[in-house]
Design an enzyme around this catalytic site. Structure first.
Site, PDB file in Angstrom:
ATOM      1  N   PHE A   1       0.393  10.506  -8.837  1.00 42.17           N
ATOM      2  CA  PHE A   1       1.728  10.352  -9.396  1.00 42.17           C
ATOM      3  C   PHE A   1       1.640  10.667 -10.897  1.00 42.17           C
ATOM      4  O   PHE A   1       0.603  10.461 -11.531  1.00 42.17           O
ATOM      5  CB  PHE A   1       2.202   8.899  -9.252  1.00 42.17           C
ATOM      6  CG  PHE A   1       2.805   8.566  -7.906  1.00 42.17           C
ATOM      7  CD1 PHE A   1       2.671   9.411  -6.823  1.00 42.17           C
ATOM      8  CD2 PHE A   1       3.510   7.378  -7.740  1.00 42.17           C
ATOM      9  CE1 PHE A   1       3.229   9.080  -5.589  1.00 42.17           C
ATOM     10  CE2 PHE A   1       4.073   7.043  -6.507  1.00 42.17           C
ATOM     11  CZ  PHE A   1       3.928   7.900  -5.435  1.00 42.17           C
TER      12      PHE A   1
ATOM     13  N   GLU B   1      -2.823  21.794  -2.263  1.00 40.11           N
ATOM     14  CA  GLU B   1      -4.249  21.787  -2.591  1.00 40.11           C
ATOM     15  C   GLU B   1      -4.956  23.018  -2.020  1.00 40.11           C
ATOM     16  O   GLU B   1      -5.768  23.653  -2.701  1.00 40.11           O
ATOM     17  CB  GLU B   1      -4.895  20.498  -2.055  1.00 40.11           C
ATOM     18  CG  GLU B   1      -6.303  20.294  -2.566  1.00 40.11           C
ATOM     19  CD  GLU B   1      -6.840  18.894  -2.262  1.00 40.11           C
ATOM     20  OE1 GLU B   1      -6.182  18.148  -1.492  1.00 40.11           O
ATOM     21  OE2 GLU B   1      -7.907  18.550  -2.804  1.00 40.11           O
TER      22      GLU B   1
ATOM     23  N   HIS C   1      -6.090   6.225   2.288  1.00 44.02           N
ATOM     24  CA  HIS C   1      -5.958   6.524   0.866  1.00 44.02           C
ATOM     25  C   HIS C   1      -6.244   5.245   0.074  1.00 44.02           C
ATOM     26  O   HIS C   1      -5.415   4.348   0.019  1.00 44.02           O
ATOM     27  CB  HIS C   1      -4.560   7.054   0.564  1.00 44.02           C
ATOM     28  CG  HIS C   1      -4.437   7.664  -0.806  1.00 44.02           C
ATOM     29  ND1 HIS C   1      -5.298   7.360  -1.842  1.00 44.02           N
ATOM     30  CD2 HIS C   1      -3.560   8.563  -1.302  1.00 44.02           C
ATOM     31  CE1 HIS C   1      -4.946   8.048  -2.917  1.00 44.02           C
ATOM     32  NE2 HIS C   1      -3.891   8.791  -2.621  1.00 44.02           N
TER      33      HIS C   1
ATOM     34  N   CYS D   1      -3.808   7.568  -8.533  1.00 42.39           N
ATOM     35  CA  CYS D   1      -4.710   7.933  -7.439  1.00 42.39           C
ATOM     36  C   CYS D   1      -5.814   8.910  -7.827  1.00 42.39           C
ATOM     37  O   CYS D   1      -6.620   9.295  -6.990  1.00 42.39           O
ATOM     38  CB  CYS D   1      -3.892   8.427  -6.268  1.00 42.39           C
ATOM     39  SG  CYS D   1      -2.789   7.102  -5.699  1.00 42.39           S
TER      40      CYS D   1
ATOM     41  N   HIS E   1      -8.706  16.060  -2.458  1.00 43.70           N
ATOM     42  CA  HIS E   1      -7.802  14.912  -2.581  1.00 43.70           C
ATOM     43  C   HIS E   1      -7.265  14.621  -1.184  1.00 43.70           C
ATOM     44  O   HIS E   1      -7.237  13.482  -0.771  1.00 43.70           O
ATOM     45  CB  HIS E   1      -6.695  15.227  -3.587  1.00 43.70           C
ATOM     46  CG  HIS E   1      -5.835  14.057  -3.904  1.00 43.70           C
ATOM     47  ND1 HIS E   1      -6.346  12.883  -4.410  1.00 43.70           N
ATOM     48  CD2 HIS E   1      -4.503  13.856  -3.768  1.00 43.70           C
ATOM     49  CE1 HIS E   1      -5.355  12.013  -4.569  1.00 43.70           C
ATOM     50  NE2 HIS E   1      -4.235  12.575  -4.190  1.00 43.70           N
TER      51      HIS E   1
ATOM     52  N   LYS F   1     -10.448  10.931   3.249  1.00 40.40           N
ATOM     53  CA  LYS F   1      -9.302  10.032   3.491  1.00 40.40           C
ATOM     54  C   LYS F   1      -8.970   9.983   4.974  1.00 40.40           C
ATOM     55  O   LYS F   1      -8.324   9.044   5.436  1.00 40.40           O
ATOM     56  CB  LYS F   1      -8.090  10.486   2.681  1.00 40.40           C
ATOM     57  CG  LYS F   1      -8.246  10.247   1.181  1.00 40.40           C
ATOM     58  CD  LYS F   1      -6.957  10.499   0.428  1.00 40.40           C
ATOM     59  CE  LYS F   1      -7.117  10.247  -1.066  1.00 40.40           C
ATOM     60  NZ  LYS F   1      -7.944  11.266  -1.749  1.00 40.40           N
TER      61      LYS F   1
END
Lengths: 402, 378
Positions: A389, A305, A329, A163, A294, A324
């Site tokens: 990830f 974050e 996402h 991602c 993010h 997002k």
């Protein structure tokens, strides 16, 4: 060679707009691209919303390659690239004769093709599946599709770092032009929604029911999304020589790895990645005007974050919003869309909002998420966060060209 | 800033021909390696009973039981190869430098079996969401690199390159860029590919379409990559220096009629020429070529024509897939490993130059130039 690198073309293929103009207008309007899932049968899934791109018509965009021969994610990548090149105003014939290539990020690659093959195999066995489809599975085809659509003979690299992959792709493209290895690069990312990832995020407890509400007190997770994001990069000399419109300059990027947990983000490592990006870009933290987060909308990500931002920027970090909230996402395309949004913000002096924001979260540091309404303001330097990830952190930094 | 060569200072490999650099080196030197009976490996039917698979490979035999029970095969192979590579190098990695040591691993589409099984569960379970959350990361392509970073505490740049047959060269090129631009001091660079029914069938389809008969394979190879100048200045002797890696795409003249049989030989020849030029090497200096030939007559012919056009008939040809199978992304790293293997035990080859060539069915092409040395006496 140490050439300065600028962005002169944008190609978003997204749930809130296709092409730079539509995308920019949607960001300013705070539009949501979330709708009930149509690209697969979502019956039986308790959560059935996604950020699909129903308006995507590859035949109307692609000029060279035939959509039938490529999976949906490759179609997204190639279409976004075609739009970015058109937006840049460069002569496509000149481009195809130049030292030009592509770097494309992704999470799932053509996993929706594999999913179709898997579904078919349940009735006909692997022996009976469509052999042409089987040829479409390799994820390398995303960047290859971009090159073949544009006739580019330079490197075509697909970076599958999940991602944050678009930021990896942007960083690599920047280096290629900065060092003089190539003269033009398409960079970005692409992904498609599918059953397997929808199910996986649901089972991780990371899937919101109806809306993605980053940084909100009651945020409950992501909404899966899809699309293609492409940016056209060239050297400053090249852009100047052909009189191109310069959206922004790529100042640098930072990459590191948590090396700690496959899915849980690490605030210390993320703060380090921010500092690394600032150092590589030759800027100080207090010069950053805007952070495109993010901001997945999961309780863990947004808390980590925000904490990392306060660690690096102090008590009052710059405005930090998550697109997002509008797109869902989009996985490997996510930081590509964030980069496009930030670059548009620099060029057009606005920052996109975090929609669906109702209440600040007392559990996370006090940040400014640009709640619900876009803001007119000068953006000289923007930071784009991408996490993934595998602890694959990637942050890009863009600046106003002057 | 250096944009020069990179050095390989240690490596690891798992293939059906041999596990570990020394065993693999003996197998390559002897030209040994054959397919095994895979009929009992999986419940699902496979197109043929043999494959160049590591039938008895179990990750716990190498890494213990702790934290390994949910790992997919592709990730497991990569993790073991990374450990072998770290054990084979004289580079010391610890908390003082692990922020500057990263990973760049190549793949075709990750653990295809994990992703496919995940999709399968959404179709066959009582509810489509009844998938196992613990193995969700296995279905994502960066799993091998992420897990390897955790295992060996490597906090530098962590990247996965999806390049299929080109992935090994792409990952080396990616690493060269990182080191040259100063983003990292060292990286574990390689590729990993698992054997599964899905891969067996895809390989079978491709072989039938291309007129070949090679069985699928699997494995991983990982190289410790550092800046060649820095290694030399430290008085260390590397296994090899990668002098050049050139890649590109053969664009068919007409996309409407383009198939996998498009003649890429001129593009590949150009790639080899560029690589030699960047390496500062004359064609006559090349002693060996490790090719991607896999028994498909037409595409092997294009590759062969490109090699001969630039290098003539002189160099030894290493057809690695003959004894390791069609292992897709892993094959590219096996090609590099086979050259290192020949150098490892043969001081007469010290300082000699070799070439790696590869291509994918979609038109991606690549060539690398290596200079290798033996192990042992300085």
């Amino acid at each position: 060679m140490n050439r300065r690198v600028v962005i002169t073309g944008l190609g978003p293929v997204s749930s809130i707009g296709i092409g730079a103009r539509e995308f920019s207008a949607a960001l300013r309007a705070g539009r949501s691209g979330i709708s009930p899932i149509a690209s697969f049968d979502a019956a039986g899934f308790p959560h059935y919303m996604a950020g699909e791109v129903p308006a995507f018509d590859p035949k109307s965009i692609l000029q060279r390659i035939s959509p039938d021969a490529w999976g949906r994610t490759s179609q997204f990548a190639a279409s976004a690239a075609r739009l970015a090149v058109e937006d840049s105003g460069i002569d496509p014939t000149e481009l195809s004769a130049a030292r030009a290539g592509s770097s494309i990020g992704t999470t799932g690659g053509e996993s929706q093709v594999l999913e179709r093959l898997t579904g078919d195999s349940l009735t006909v066995g692997f022996a009976g599946v469509d052999r042409e489809l089987a040829r479409q599975v390799p994820a390398s085809r995303l960047a290859v599709a971009v090159n073949r659509e544009l006739g580019l003979t330079g490197e075509a690299i697909t970076l599958s770092t999940a991602c944050s992959a678009s930021n990896y792709a942007l960083g690599y493209a920047y280096d290629q032009i900065h060092t003089g290895d190539l003269d033009y690069m398409i960079a970005g990312g692409a992904d498609s929604v599918g059953r397997w990832s929808h199910a996986g995020f649901y089972r991780l407890g990371a899937l919101a029911e109806k809306a993605c509400a980053p940084f909100d007190r009651d945020r409950s997770g992501i909404i899966t999304g899809e699309g293609g994001a492409a940016l056209f990069l060239e050297s400053l000399e090249s852009a100047t020589a052909r009189g191109a419109r310069v959206y922004a300059e790529v100042l640098g990027y930072g990459l590191n790895c948590d090396a700690n947990h496959m899915v849980a983000p690490d605030p210390v490592s993320i703060a380090q990645c921010m500092r690394l990006a600032h150092r590589n870009a030759g800027i100080k933290a207090d010069e950053v005007d805007y952070i495109c987060a993010h901001g997945t909308g999961t309780p863990a990500n947004d808390a980590v974050e925000a904490k990392a931002a306060v660690e690096v920027f102090g008590e009052r970090p710059p405005p930090i919003s998550s697109i997002k909230s509008m797109l869902g996402h989009t996985m490997g395309a996510a930081s590509g869309f964030s980069a496009i949004a930030s670059v548009l913000g620099i060029a057009e002096s606005f920052i996109p909002p975090t929609i669906n924001f109702r209440n600040p979260d007392p559990q996370i540091p006090d940040i400014d998420p640009v709640p619900n309404v876009a803001r007119e303001m000068t953006v000289n330097i923007a930071q784009v966060n991408g996490f993934a990830f595998g602890g694959n952190n990637a942050i890009t930094i863009f600046g106003r060209y002057s | 800033m250096s944009t020069g060569a990179i050095a390989i200072t240690g490596w690891g490999v798992l293939s059906s021909a041999g596990i570990g650099a020394d065993e693999f080196a003996r197998a390559v030197t002897a030209g040994r390696g054959s397919a095994a009976d895979v009929s009992e490996m999986f419940e699902e039917p496979v197109p043929r009973q043999d494959a160049f698979a590591l039938v008895d490979f179990k990750v716990r035999d190498y890494l213990g039981r702790k934290g390994t029970s949910f790992l997919d095969r592709s990730t497991s192979l990569a993790m073991v190869a990374c450990g072998q590579a770290l054990a084979d190098t004289d580079l010391v990695v610890d908390d003082s430098n692990n922020e500057r040591v990263g990973i760049a691993l190549g793949t075709t589409a990750g653990s295809v079996k994990s992703t496919s099984d995940y999709s399968r569960d959404t179709f066959v379970q009582e509810r489509p969401y009844l998938v196992n959350p613990l193995v969700f990361p296995n279905a994502v392509m960066n799993c091998a690199a992420g897990q390897s970073a955790i295992r060996y505490r490597l906090r530098g740049v962590n990247t996965t390159v999806a390049g299929g047959a080109l992935a090994a060269l792409s990952a080396l090129r990616y690493a060269r860029n990182l080191i040259g631009c100063g983003y990292a001091d060292a990286l574990l660079v390689g590729t990993t590919e698992e054997f599964s029914p899905q891969v067996a069938w895809a390989t079978h389809f491709a072989m039938e379409a291309g007129g070949g008969d090679l069985a699928a394979g699997e494995g991983a190879a990982v190289f410790v990559v550092e800046d060649a100048d820095a290694v030399r200045e430290a008085g260390r002797r590397p296994d090899a220096e990668v002098l050049a890696i050139e890649v590109g795409l053969h664009v068919p003249a007409d996309e409407a009629t383009a198939g996998p049989e498009t003649d890429f030989s001129e593009s590949l020849a150009g790639c080899v020429v560029r690589a030699l030029s960047r390496a500062g090497v004359e064609p006559g200096e090349v002693w060996a070529v490790a090719s991607a030939e896999n028994g498909m007559p037409l595409t092997d012919g294009f590759e062969d024509r490109a090699i001969r056009a630039v290098l003539g008939d002189g160099p030894v040809r290493l057809r690695v897939k003959e004894f390791t199978g069609e292992s897709h992304s892993a094959s590219g790293a096996f090609q590099v490993a086979a050259l290192l293997a020949r150098h490892r035990a043969d001081p007469t080859l010290d300082g000699r130059v070799s070439v790696v060539t590869t291509r994918t069915s979609d038109g991606a092409i690549g060539a690398a130039v290596l200079r290798g040395w033996s192990r042992g006496v300085e």
